[in-house]
Write an enzyme that holds these catalytic residues in place. Structure first.
Site, PDB file in Angstrom:
ATOM      1  N   GLN A 146     -11.578 -32.357  23.509  1.00 65.77           N
ATOM      2  CA  GLN A 146     -11.820 -32.652  22.103  1.00 65.77           C
ATOM      3  C   GLN A 146     -13.318 -32.771  21.814  1.00 65.77           C
ATOM      4  OE1 GLN A 146      -7.995 -35.537  21.848  1.00 65.77           O
ATOM      5  NE2 GLN A 146      -9.145 -35.501  19.956  1.00 65.77           N
ATOM      6  N   ARG A 178      -4.480 -40.391  17.054  1.00 58.66           N
ATOM      7  CA  ARG A 178      -4.535 -39.954  15.663  1.00 58.66           C
ATOM      8  C   ARG A 178      -4.983 -41.076  14.732  1.00 58.66           C
ATOM      9  NH1 ARG A 178      -0.603 -35.545  13.247  1.00 58.66           N
ATOM     10  NH2 ARG A 178      -1.702 -35.039  11.356  1.00 58.66           N
ATOM     11  N   CYS A 179      -6.082 -41.718  15.138  1.00 57.07           N
ATOM     12  CA  CYS A 179      -6.673 -42.691  14.229  1.00 57.07           C
ATOM     13  C   CYS A 179      -8.127 -42.842  14.622  1.00 57.07           C
ATOM     14  CB  CYS A 179      -5.997 -44.057  14.333  1.00 57.07           C
ATOM     15  SG  CYS A 179      -6.339 -44.930  15.854  1.00 57.07           S
ATOM     16  N   GLU A 229      -5.870 -38.522  10.025  1.00 52.06           N
ATOM     17  CA  GLU A 229      -5.328 -39.676  10.734  1.00 52.06           C
ATOM     18  C   GLU A 229      -4.727 -40.717   9.811  1.00 52.06           C
ATOM     19  OE1 GLU A 229      -8.896 -40.378  12.933  1.00 52.06           O
ATOM     20  OE2 GLU A 229      -8.227 -39.042  14.514  1.00 52.06           O
TER      21      GLU A 229
END
Lengths: 276, 806
Positions: free
Chosen positions: B236, B383-384, B759
């Site tokens: 990522q 996902r935050c 997110e």
């Protein structure tokens, strides 16, 4: 998730398949749809030197729907079972249960024979076959024999089938009982049942079986007898007395017992309604 | 009038910002033509696989690799002994801790990497793994972070013996990692002691896992002739990985090329550095061949980074009419065997101090204690933005708990405590400057959209029916108003391993008026190639379809910190706009030359510079692009390209109002999400269709987390959820139907006003689903019950409340 090495066999007839089993003994296993066996091999939890694929054996396929009985070749897929209209009309309970097994992709490959023969307590068909009083035909080196589904399951993954025998056919008497229901609670598509119940009822008769609530499917003669008389409470009490669920990620024992009772009552109610 | 229509038409043809442009990536993804790490096949490539520990805590007495070396196809087996001379048997984590690459004398969690078997293919490698014999001596296991902090708890990290100063301050126990504080302790305690009402609750956000569809993996290829290492991987943050590899391997950074090809979902799982990367690089150096390592699903769920596992003890104080006066939180954070969180360096508990949420809370205090246990390391932002899901869950549960205590409607309690529109920019008690917001507008729109009052009336009727024995189903209305903090971040306070968290974009305009843009981020499914081209299209007036977008190759893309924490649009999206504006500025000078006017006599109109007051005299961007390569313009260099490195002045603060209506079967614990309404305010909307897709995806992950997904261990530290049979990943069948909605409150400091959205739905939906479950039972006495709300846990709520009694 990589299996150990194995030899792959693809016999064209039952006789050849059995001779491969005879030759290799414990080291050989037959494979049908493979949904139970292949994960076990990938996890290296089972060591199989010789995999005997049954899919090329024509005599293991086919569905015959007669007036008194239905026979299913062991290699009949769940999808074929679901798609057979004559079968669905004759024994709608089979179709109702098969539609609750996994997802369409699994059902295109998963077979009825594999489902009943593996002895996995999570599988739906064993309890269903006990409810329907089906008979399994086993072919081995010494010939052919029939074993009642109700006598077939000994413990988790242990059955009456001998190592060199192949389950070739399932024969189901067309039930006299008009009311039927297969009720199943599961966490998600593709999961085994938290609890499932198969119920047949009507004309003064009844049959009750439950799935994944013990190390074998549970068919309770007493539960069926009670329900046949219209004694729902007696039926539920008998079935609840017969189950012995264990704790897993689906939940603790008290929960499973509670759900089993709820699911059974729902199946009974639905079957009784349909029997009218 | 006619001209206006023409401008609009020309704008529409660009497919710029605000257009629901179809995702350009999907052409290859939907045809099976994606190029993922496992699709990479290099000549002579070898395959590596790990021997993993069956125990959660054990001494490694001996490793015998002799049988493995005899397995056909096995070429090498690496253990800590082989890596130690290179100093690579341990590696630094992003959180200031260090982590074993391969077991160095002991193992700290089940599934830990013990040896790396290198073979000619993955089948031979798996056979080799089975043949490695390891003698373990079991040690007492601690899986409970509270027990880990007891005085006589087993020592997990002997390597830290005597080190009572960690990367984030003093350690107060041998299993303690750090204490991190924000806000004012004394002032908050004073507010609590003098308050009309104080609600107190333990809010646990269980351990779960990002579980991307594509697991982690890499291919390392060391060219011994050129001395150049090429590392393909599911990264990522490819540039940060290049720097990390340079720092820990000693290979000069210019000799390292990191490539992130297509990535099948990251969700935070692919931010950190894993043993597989290090071992593949070493194996490639040792063998002189490319080496591939790809996790299987069990490896992924057992060993690569988990998320959450936060025990949040909360106290919330209010006046008797519901005005919140103070918030106190003490969190015990279970980090597993190593602290391998992926947070900005100065934030060992991430942005947990956003836990005052959407509310004007004048006084607050937060303390977080990080603790070691015998579980897998991680604690990533699934996902935050870093720990924001935890913060949002905490405050949205505390609001509900307070509403119960006050006997107030939870929607009204929120409304009277929201930060008002006129208070922005708003300085929170825990140290953030919220850039913008309009919570009341969003909230009122949401309540109206679902018919809130009618839902409450229906619920009251349902409760009456239940009590009368007419139904066995209860109805829950879940409310959430969340505020995210994303876009890390300003370099002055956000860095990872000392690398400031700016991001970048380089744009090159080709002579014929098409373009290529390269960014420091990397899409994992977000649709960057689609949306970033739309930003450029709107900024410089070339069609989005004529703009190629590339990311992930460190030899070609400008340096950036990567994609996680919803930072791509807030940071790289800003860089994209800024680079585009540099191009437009140069194009304006070219236009002025060609039209023989002063720069200031030109105005921009969609895709062209027009002479003010004379619409017939103009130059389109396409013409200007050619001129940049064709004309010798005095005082101007040829060419048309620009690069921008963007250091954001602040975070962005997207927010949303979510409402869930759920029916719950009291007897089986089953649920049915009848309605889920998600209103998101992410500022300027670049591609509404992609936003909608992001919201659907994030809500589905949130649904999974709230309703069944967990990483569970037994007391011996055995991992109980390592397959998708027990780890809940919803299919289309289980997934609820969502209704999406929006308001637009642009970020005042972002060049295009965008805030990021990927997110938000995970952050907002988890408390919303959970609050719906709680709300169904609120009227029967439930205050707090921990997630995941799977069938048996919901059944247990009903059982404990006596709802199964005859």
């Amino acid at each position: 998730m990589i299996p150990a090495g194995f030899e792959y066999h693809r016999p064209a007839d039952i006789r050849s398949a059995i001779s491969i089993l005879q030759e290799h003994g414990d080291a050989a296993r037959v494979i049908a749809g493979g949904h139970s066996l292949i994960p076990m091999m990938k996890l290296r939890m089972t060591d199989i030197g010789h995999l005997v694929d049954l899919q090329a054996i024509g005599e293991l396929k086919g569905v015959e729907v007669g007036a008194e009985k239905v026979t299913l070749g062991a290699m009949t897929t769940q999808a074929e079972l679901i798609g057979n209209a004559a079968l669905g009309a004759k024994i709608p309970l089979l179709r109702e249960a098969a539609l609750q097994i996994a997802d369409p992709q699994v059902r295109y490959v998963g077979t009825v024979g594999g489902n009943v023969a593996n002895g996995d307590p999570g599988n739906d068909m064993p309890g269903l076959m006990q409810c329907l009083d089906a008979t399994y035909t086993l072919v081995g080196p010494d010939g052919t024999r029939d074993v009642a589904a109700r006598d077939f399951y000994e413990a988790a993954y242990f059955t009456a089938r001998g190592d060199e025998e192949i389950l070739t056919r399932i024969t189901i008497p067309v039930p006299a009982m008009k009311g039927y229901a297969y009720e199943k609670q599961k966490r998600k598509i593709g999961d085994y049942a938290t609890a499932a119940a198969a119920v047949l009822v009507g004309g003064g008769k009844a049959s009750v079986a439950m799935t994944n609530l013990s190390d074998t499917p549970i068919w309770s003669e007493a539960a069926g007898a009670a329900l046949a008389k219209g004694d729902v409470e007696g039926c539920v009490a008998a079935a609840m007395g017969a189950i012995a669920p264990s704790e897993d990620m689906r939940g603790p024992i008290a929960f499973k017992k509670h759900v089993a009772e709820v699911i059974l009552r729902r199946a009974i109610a639905k079957a009784q309604e349909r029997a009218k | 009038m006619k001209d206006e229509v023409t401008s609009k038409d020309r704008a529409a043809g660009l497919k710029g910002m605000g257009t629901s442009r179809k995702r350009v990536e999907d052409v290859r993804f939907t045809q099976g033509k994606g190029n993922y790490v496992d699709d990479i096949k290099l000549d002579g490539m070898l395959f590596g696989d790990f021997v993993r520990s069956p125990y959660a805590h054990a001494k490694v007495v001996n490793i015998d690799t002799s049988a493995a070396m005899k397995v056909p196809g096995v070429l090498a087996v690496l253990t800590a002994k082989e890596l130690a001379p290179l100093g690579l048997h341990w590696m630094p984590t992003l959180a200031g801790d260090k982590q074993m690459v391969l077991a160095d004398g002991k193992v700290l969690f089940q599934g830990q990497e013990v040896a790396f078997v290198v073979a000619t293919d993955r089948y031979a490698a798996a056979d080799g793994v089975e043949a490695v014999e390891v003698d373990y001596e079991e040690l007492p296991v601690v899986v409970d972070p509270f027990k880990a902090m007891e005085p006589d708890a087993p020592v997990l990290r002997e390597d830290l013996a005597g080190k009572m100063e960690g990367a984030h301050g003093p350690r107060k126990h041998h299993n303690h990692i750090f204490t991190w504080e924000a806000g004012e302790k004394d002032a908050t305690e004073k507010v609590l002691s003098g308050a009309d009402v104080v609600a107190e609750e333990m809010v646990y956000y269980h351990r779960t896992h990002p579980c991307p569809l594509e697991t982690c993996g890499c291919v390392a290829s060391m060219d011994k002739v050129t001395g150049k290492l090429t590392l393909y991987g599911t990264f990522q943050a490819p540039h940060a990985i290049r720097t990390v590899v340079a720092l820990i391997s000693g290979i000069a950074e210019h000799n390292i090329r990191v490539i992130s090809p297509d990535i099948g979902g990251g969700f935070g799982n692919k931010v950190g550095a894993y043993s597989g990367y290090v071992c593949s690089v070493v194996a490639s150096i040792v063998t002189g061949k490319p080496v591939k390592w790809v996790e299987d699903r069990m490896d992924n769920l057992m060993s690569t980074a988990f998320a959450r596992d936060y025990w949040m003890q909360g106290k919330i104080a209010a006046t008797k009419d519901g005005k919140i006066t103070g918030l106190w939180c003490h969190t015990t954070a279970d980090h597993g065997g190593f602290d391998a969180c992926a947070d900005p360096t100065k934030f060992p508990a991430g942005f947990m101090n956003i836990c005052t949420g959407s509310y004007d809370i004048p006084t607050a205090y937060l303390a977080v204690d990080g603790v070691y246990t015998n579980k897998a390391p991680g604690g990533v932002a699934y996902r935050c933005s870093f720990r924001v899901t935890e913060a949002a869950y905490f405050i949205e549960r505390m609001i509900e708990v307070l509403a119960i205590k006050l006997n107030m409607d939870a929607a009204e309690l929120r409304r009277i405590n929201f930060i008002r529109k006129d208070q922005f920019p708003y300085n929170s008690a825990l140290g953030w400057e919220y850039d913008s917001g309009d919570y009341h507008t969003a909230w009122d729109k949401a309540l109206k959209a679902v018919g809130y009052d009618a839902l409450r009336a229906e619920q009251a009727q349902r409760i009456a029916d239940f009590k009368a024995g007419k139904t066995r189903k209860l109805m829950g209305i879940g409310l959430t108003h969340f505020t995210e903090i994303v876009g890390a971040g300003p370099v002055k306070n956000c860095d990872i391993l000392g690398l400031g968290m700016f991001d970048s974009c380089e744009i090159r305009i080709h002579p014929t008026g098409s373009a290529i843009a390269r960014l420091g981020t990397i899409s994992q499914g977000q649709g960057h190639a689609t949306t970033f081209a739309q930003i450029i299209a709107s900024e410089i007036g070339l069609p989005a379809d004529d703009i190629t977008l590339e990311e992930g190759d460190t030899d070609t893309a400008p340096y950036g910190l990567g994609t996680y924490g919803s930072r791509s649009t807030p940071v790289a999206g800003a860089a994209t706009a800024m680079a585009a504006r540099k191009i437009r500025a140069k194009a304006q000078m070219i236009a002025a030359y060609l039209l023989e006017v002063h720069d200031d006599d030109l105005e921009w109109d969609v895709d062209r510079f027009v002479v003010k007051g004379d619409a017939t005299r103009f130059k389109t961007m396409k013409e200007l692009a050619f001129a940049a390569y064709n004309k010798a313009i005095p005082g101007l260099e040829p060419g048309l390209e620009a690069v921008s490195y963007y250091d954001p002045p602040n975070m962005t603060y997207p927010f949303g109002a979510y409402i869930c209506v759920m029916d719950i079967d009291v007897d089986t614990g089953e649920h049915d999400v009848r309605q889920f309404y998600a209103l998101d305010d992410c500022g300027t909307r670049i591609n509404p269709m992609i936003i909608e897709g992001q919201v659907h995806g994030g809500c589905t992950e949130g649904y999974a987390i709230a309703m069944g997904q967990e990483i569970a261990y037994d007391e011996m530290g055995n991992h109980k959820t390592a397959t998708l049979m027990d780890f809940f990943l919803p299919t289309a069948w289980e997934t609820p139907t969502y209704t999406t909605d929006f308001t637009v409150t642009p970020s005042p400091h972002h060049p295009i006003g965008a805030k990021g959205v990927g997110e938000s739905p995970n952050v907002g939906s988890v408390p919303c689903f959970s609050n719906a479950v709680h709300d169904a039972f609120r009227h029967f006495g439930l205050v707090q019950s921990h997630m995941p709300h799977d069938h048996w846990r919901i059944w247990k709520i009903a059982e404990d409340l006596g709802l199964h009694a005859e």
